[in-house]
Enzyme design. Structure first.
Site, PDB file in Angstrom:
ATOM      1  CG  HIS A 198      -0.250   0.336   2.504  1.00  0.00           C
ATOM      2  ND1 HIS A 198       0.453  -0.610   3.196  1.00  0.00           N
ATOM      3  CD2 HIS A 198      -0.124   1.486   3.211  1.00  0.00           C
ATOM      4  CE1 HIS A 198       0.973  -0.068   4.291  1.00  0.00           C
ATOM      5  NE2 HIS A 198       0.648   1.205   4.320  1.00  0.00           N
TER       6      HIS A 198
HETATM    7  C1  UD1 Z   1      -2.083   5.246   6.246  1.00  0.00           C
HETATM    8  C2  UD1 Z   1      -0.790   5.688   6.930  1.00  0.00           C
HETATM    9  C3  UD1 Z   1       0.253   4.599   6.773  1.00  0.00           C
HETATM   10  C4  UD1 Z   1      -0.261   3.264   7.236  1.00  0.00           C
HETATM   11  C5  UD1 Z   1      -1.545   2.954   6.490  1.00  0.00           C
HETATM   12  C6  UD1 Z   1      -2.153   1.643   6.882  1.00  0.00           C
HETATM   13  C7  UD1 Z   1      -0.258   8.094   6.878  1.00  0.00           C
HETATM   14  C8  UD1 Z   1       0.635   9.107   6.283  1.00  0.00           C
HETATM   15  N1  UD1 Z   1      -0.243   6.885   6.307  1.00  0.00           N
HETATM   16  O1  UD1 Z   1      -1.797   5.140   4.858  1.00  0.00           O
HETATM   17  O2  UD1 Z   1       1.390   4.939   7.557  1.00  0.00           O
HETATM   18  O3  UD1 Z   1       0.697   2.275   6.982  1.00  0.00           O
HETATM   19  O4  UD1 Z   1      -2.481   4.006   6.778  1.00  0.00           O
HETATM   20  O5  UD1 Z   1      -3.294   1.394   6.133  1.00  0.00           O
HETATM   21  O6  UD1 Z   1      -0.945   8.394   7.829  1.00  0.00           O
HETATM   22  N2  UD1 Z   1      -8.951   4.756   1.902  1.00  0.00           N
HETATM   23  C9  UD1 Z   1     -10.189   4.189   1.807  1.00  0.00           C
HETATM   24  N3  UD1 Z   1     -10.798   3.833   2.984  1.00  0.00           N
HETATM   25  C10 UD1 Z   1     -10.241   4.056   4.198  1.00  0.00           C
HETATM   26  C11 UD1 Z   1      -8.989   4.671   4.253  1.00  0.00           C
HETATM   27  C12 UD1 Z   1      -8.331   5.012   3.100  1.00  0.00           C
HETATM   28  O7  UD1 Z   1     -10.727   3.965   0.742  1.00  0.00           O
HETATM   29  O8  UD1 Z   1     -10.867   3.703   5.214  1.00  0.00           O
HETATM   30  C13 UD1 Z   1      -8.244   5.101   0.643  1.00  0.00           C
HETATM   31  C14 UD1 Z   1      -8.575   6.481   0.143  1.00  0.00           C
HETATM   32  O9  UD1 Z   1      -8.552   6.420  -1.253  1.00  0.00           O
HETATM   33  C15 UD1 Z   1      -7.397   7.302   0.608  1.00  0.00           C
HETATM   34  C16 UD1 Z   1      -6.263   6.296   0.509  1.00  0.00           C
HETATM   35  O10 UD1 Z   1      -6.857   5.038   0.852  1.00  0.00           O
HETATM   36  O11 UD1 Z   1      -7.214   8.431  -0.160  1.00  0.00           O
HETATM   37  C17 UD1 Z   1      -5.126   6.588   1.435  1.00  0.00           C
HETATM   38  O12 UD1 Z   1      -5.578   6.660   2.790  1.00  0.00           O
HETATM   39  P1  UD1 Z   1      -4.696   7.442   3.885  1.00  0.00           P
HETATM   40  O13 UD1 Z   1      -5.294   7.307   5.230  1.00  0.00           O
HETATM   41  O14 UD1 Z   1      -4.424   8.816   3.408  1.00  0.00           O
HETATM   42  O15 UD1 Z   1      -3.314   6.687   3.845  1.00  0.00           O
HETATM   43  P2  UD1 Z   1      -2.965   5.147   3.763  1.00  0.00           P
HETATM   44  O16 UD1 Z   1      -2.340   4.899   2.455  1.00  0.00           O
HETATM   45  O17 UD1 Z   1      -4.082   4.256   4.200  1.00  0.00           O
END
Ligand code: UD1
Length: 387
Positions: free
Chosen positions: A222
């Site tokens: 991811h």
């Molecule tokens: C976040 C953390 C990362 C951790 C990861 C575990 C930061 C900078 N990153 O990354 O350290 O390893 O979580 O999962 O805080 N999304 C969904 N549903 C959700 C959450 C996210 O669809 O419930 C999708 C969205 O498109 C979003 C993307 O995932 O834009 C990224 O989510 P985000 O929370 O920004 O970062 P992660 O890549 O999940």
């Protein structure tokens, strides 16, 4: 309710979670603080950084986490907007709660955002999992780690090297406590409840996945550095397809990874291979999948630690790690995202069974207990209490 009897005075600790890896870390800490009651009055804030049920509720249930007292419901956005929005929504909560300390875990955006609000309001910050450094400032988590540690009053570390990292950055030795790894507390606590692989696969509609009986590799992916660039992501998927000719691959797909795969039209590169794509799984399902894997390929931080604790070979799809102990003492090998290196690392494991590794110091399931003990003493030194 908070007692008004001064003999029952307790320190109010405002714990913060936001994203999936936070849940496994906070669960044993909350349990330990609650066991040390009446010293602590624990409240839980969920920033809502992760909001999908698959990334969220099923973890709360599996980990026995109490429902959050407050949910800030920030959701996804750019780093700047997400961080700012968490700060904006956390400030009134902090004003209302008036805690003795704010406790944050790990290195996600929620960790830094809430720590920053607290320190500027004069509320002490406790950071669990402090001092880890990859040395790679292109990783958003590295920035979150460095900044959170700088503004924390009490820093709990998982490995001895972390203290040296913190001292190098000018953090006072007296603030640092080596306690072990709370994520491994959670692993110890739940291992017996791990969900069998067959059950997880049946739930995903893939009851007949195990046609060869040769075992499987588990893949998680991811990190922006692996999935945000279409060429890098494509070549990683192609090497996984190559590996799957040797060993079937089970692939719980993170929402970010799923959306990039769709956006770049990459699903076709793994479609006709024995690569079982399933939705993100709960903690107990993941434990089951990790524990019985012949090898795990990942770019997650926590999984590098969990595989070391389980003695399962791990190939990390990154060039660096903030958790060097998993390489120096555990079962972890860094392979970057070059297909040749990834496949060579997997082949080596399949032939030799992988490195034996040993369990790092204090990864004994009692880190949270130590944290509660140290916090009791620390807060006893004239810090404000709630009545
Ligand atoms: C976040 C953390 C990362 C951790 C990861 C575990 C930061 C900078 N990153 O990354 O350290 O390893 O979580 O999962 O805080 N999304 C969904 N549903 C959700 C959450 C996210 O669809 O419930 C999708 C969205 O498109 C979003 C993307 O995932 O834009 C990224 O989510 P985000 O929370 O920004 O970062 P992660 O890549 O999940």
């Amino acid at each position: 309710m908070r007692s008004t009897d001064s003999s029952c005075m307790a320190h109010s600790i405002l714990c913060v979670v936001g994203a999936r890896p936070n849940f496994m870390k906070i669960a044993p800490v909350i349990a330990a603080l609650n066991s040390a009651s009446p010293h602590f009055f624990v409240r839980l804030v969920h920033t809502g950084q992760h909001y999908d049920a698959a990334m969220n509720h099923q973890h709360f249930d599996a980990l026995g986490l109490p429902a959050p007292d407050v949910n800030l419901e920030v959701g996804s956005a750019s780093h700047a907007v997400q961080t700012a929005e968490i700060m904006r929504r956390f400030e009134p909560v902090l004003d209302e709660e008036q805690p003795s300390a704010v406790l944050v875990v790990g290195d996600v955006n929620s960790t830094l955002a809430c720590a920053l609000v607290a320190v500027k309001k004069g509320v002490p910050v406790v950071h669990v999992e402090a001092g880890l450094r990859s040395g790679d400032r292109t990783m958003p988590e590295e920035i979150n780690r460095i900044l959170t540690d700088q503004i924390s009053d009490l820093l709990f570390t998982t490995e001895r090297d972390a203290r040296a990292n913190l001292l190098r950055e000018g953090i006072g030795d007296e603030r640092i406590h080596f306690v072990g790894n709370v994520m491994i507390d959670t692993l110890h606590h739940n291992l017996k409840k791990a969900v069998p692989v067959a059950w997880t696969m049946r739930q995903a509609g893939l009851a007949d996945w195990d046609r060869t009986g040769a075992g499987y590799a588990l893949l998680t992916l991811h990190r922006p550095s692996n999935v945000d660039d279409p060429d890098t992501f494509k070549s990683l998927l192609e090497s996984i397809a190559d590996l799957s000719r040797r060993l079937p691959v089970i692939f719980p797909v993170h929402p970010r990874t799923r959306s990039r795969m769709e956006q770049y039209g990459l699903a076709r590169f793994i479609e006709n291979f024995p690569i079982m794509q399933i939705p993100p799984v709960g903690y107990l399902e993941m434990l089951g999948l990790m524990k019985d894997a012949r090898l795990v390929l990942t770019d997650s931080g926590g999984i590098q630690e969990e595989t070391t604790a389980l003695g399962v070979p791990c190939v990390t799809l990154r060039n660096n790690t903030e958790r060097p102990i998993t390489v120096n003492e555990g079962t972890n090998v860094l392979a970057g995202n070059d297909p040749g290196r990834v496949l060579a690392a997997c082949e080596e494991i399949l032939q030799s069974g992988g490195r034996a590794g040993r369990i790092p110091e204090l990864w004994d399931g009692r880190a949270s207990e130590r944290i509660a003990g140290i916090m009791q003493e620390w807060l006893g030194n004239g810090r404000r209490m709630v009545a």
